[in-house]
Design a protein around this motif. Structure first.
Motif, PDB file in Angstrom:
ATOM      1  N   THR A  51       0.802  -1.231   0.000  1.00 19.00           N
ATOM      2  CA  THR A  51       0.000   0.000   0.000  1.00 19.00           C
ATOM      3  C   THR A  51       0.829   1.272   0.000  1.00 19.00           C
ATOM      4  O   THR A  51       0.271   2.358  -0.141  1.00 19.00           O
ATOM      5  CB  THR A  51      -0.922   0.006   1.233  1.00 19.00           C
ATOM      6  N   ASN A  52       2.136   1.175   0.167  1.00 21.25           N
ATOM      7  CA  ASN A  52       2.977   2.374   0.204  1.00 21.25           C
ATOM      8  C   ASN A  52       3.040   3.003  -1.185  1.00 21.25           C
ATOM      9  O   ASN A  52       3.534   2.385  -2.137  1.00 21.25           O
ATOM     10  CB  ASN A  52       4.383   2.022   0.686  1.00 21.25           C
ATOM     11  N   PRO A  53       2.570   4.232  -1.366  1.00 23.96           N
ATOM     12  CA  PRO A  53       2.556   4.832  -2.705  1.00 23.96           C
ATOM     13  C   PRO A  53       3.943   5.214  -3.210  1.00 23.96           C
ATOM     14  O   PRO A  53       4.135   5.432  -4.409  1.00 23.96           O
ATOM     15  CB  PRO A  53       1.673   6.065  -2.524  1.00 23.96           C
ATOM     16  N   HIS A  56       5.708   2.570  -5.927  1.00 24.57           N
ATOM     17  CA  HIS A  56       5.326   2.592  -7.348  1.00 24.57           C
ATOM     18  C   HIS A  56       5.582   1.218  -8.005  1.00 24.57           C
ATOM     19  O   HIS A  56       6.474   1.057  -8.837  1.00 24.57           O
ATOM     20  CB  HIS A  56       6.102   3.667  -8.104  1.00 24.57           C
TER      21      HIS A  56
END
Length: 322
Positions: A51-53, A56
């Motif tokens: 979920t860490n944007p 990428h």
């Protein structure tokens, strides 16, 4: 245990059937607590990674198959192969010299191993890269006399050869000690028996000693190969376009530095896993005749686990025995 009716004179007493033994498995509450903690931590880590944007993952997939990254991976594999070949050949030669009765050969081998193991491989790479500043031209001729033909160092030793020399000659020093340990692990009676049969020292080493020493040599040799695959990343410091350098260039151009490094790491993990599998089967091959039972292959372990489950639950969905 006897009952009152069993005490009739002249009649042998009868015994009751003993109760069935109830086997109670040993409980390990601490083990289950540790498993639960590890599972929670693993789930938290996976959730954070997914979920860490900033990561990428779509960019990671694009970089993983980018043409320059594929070319860098090919150069990394070629560099690993060439450096290991040089290291293995040089290591065997140095080990034989180290075990020689000739003090000159033994001393030269010891000095080489001392120098190349005592200095960082990155420093050696820089040294070979800037050798042209010390010896601009390399020639052939009479020692201390005229030179017949000469070449420019940078033309004779391109960047790829610099990387091979820096990594391979350093690896030879470590591999020499691995081979020496393997040779010393073979009983001296083997060499004495070979000598009694008329074999020369070279024949004894090639046909008797080294084949038996392989059982000791293969495990650390496999580790050195895996380590060499990762050590090739150091050549990015002298601007050789291998896998790590390709990922760094993409990250510098696109500013997606972390996704580029993750994609590069996946390539390293993939090929180190392949090398680990190959090392397992090679070790298993040379372990024949020395172990009572060879280590099980992954497929054999799966079959054994399925068999165990089927025996524990013969009426379940897993069916009967295999």
């Amino acid at each position: 245990m006897t009952t009152p009716q069993d005490t009739t004179p002249g009649v042998p007493p009868t015994r009751e059937r003993p109760e069935d033994i109830r086997a109670v498995p040993v409980r390990h509450p601490g083990r289950w607590v540790a498993i639960a903690c590890i599972a929670v931590l693993a789930a938290m880590f996976l959730h954070a990674m997914i979920t860490n944007p900033v990561l990428h993952w779509d960019v990671v997939g694009q970089v993983f198959t980018y043409p320059t990254v594929i070319q860098g991976m090919e150069k990394t594999l070629l560099l690993t192969l060439c450096a290991m070949v040089l290291g293995i050949v040089g290591g065997i030669l140095l080990a034989v010299m180290r075990l020689s009765r000739n003090p000159v050969l033994s001393g030269v081998s010891w000095l080489y191993i001392w120098v190349f193991r005592g200095t960082p491989v990155l420093v050696q790479l820089f040294f070979w890269n800037f050798m042209g500043a010390i010896f601009p031209r390399i020639g052939l001729g009479i020692p201390f006399g005229p030179t017949w033909v000469s070449w420019d160092y940078n033309s004779l030793v391109p960047l790829f050869m610099v990387c091979v020399l820096g990594l391979g000659l350093n690896e030879a020093a470590y591999f020499a000690e691995i081979v020496r340990a393997g040779i010393l692990s073979v009983d001296e009676g083997q060499a004495e028996a070979a000598a009694s049969l008329g074999l020369t020292h070279a024949q004894t080493l090639r046909r008797i000693v080294l084949p038996q020493a392989m059982r000791v040599i293969i495990p650390p040799a496999g580790n050195e190969t895996i380590s060499m695959l990762k050590t090739t990343s150091l050549v990015s410091a002298i601007a050789f376009e291998e896998l790590t350098r390709a990922g760094q260039d993409i990250g510098a151009r696109t500013l997606y530095i972390i996704p580029s490094l993750i994609a590069v790491s996946f390539w390293y993990l993939l090929f180190t896993s392949v090398l680990s599998i190959g090392q397992f089967y090679i070790e298993r091959h040379y372990g024949r005749g020395t172990n009572r039972a060879l280590p099980s292959t992954p497929w054999q372990k799966v079959k054994a686990n399925v068999l165990t489950l089927s025996l524990r639950n013969p009426g379940g969905t897993t069916g009967g025995t295999l």
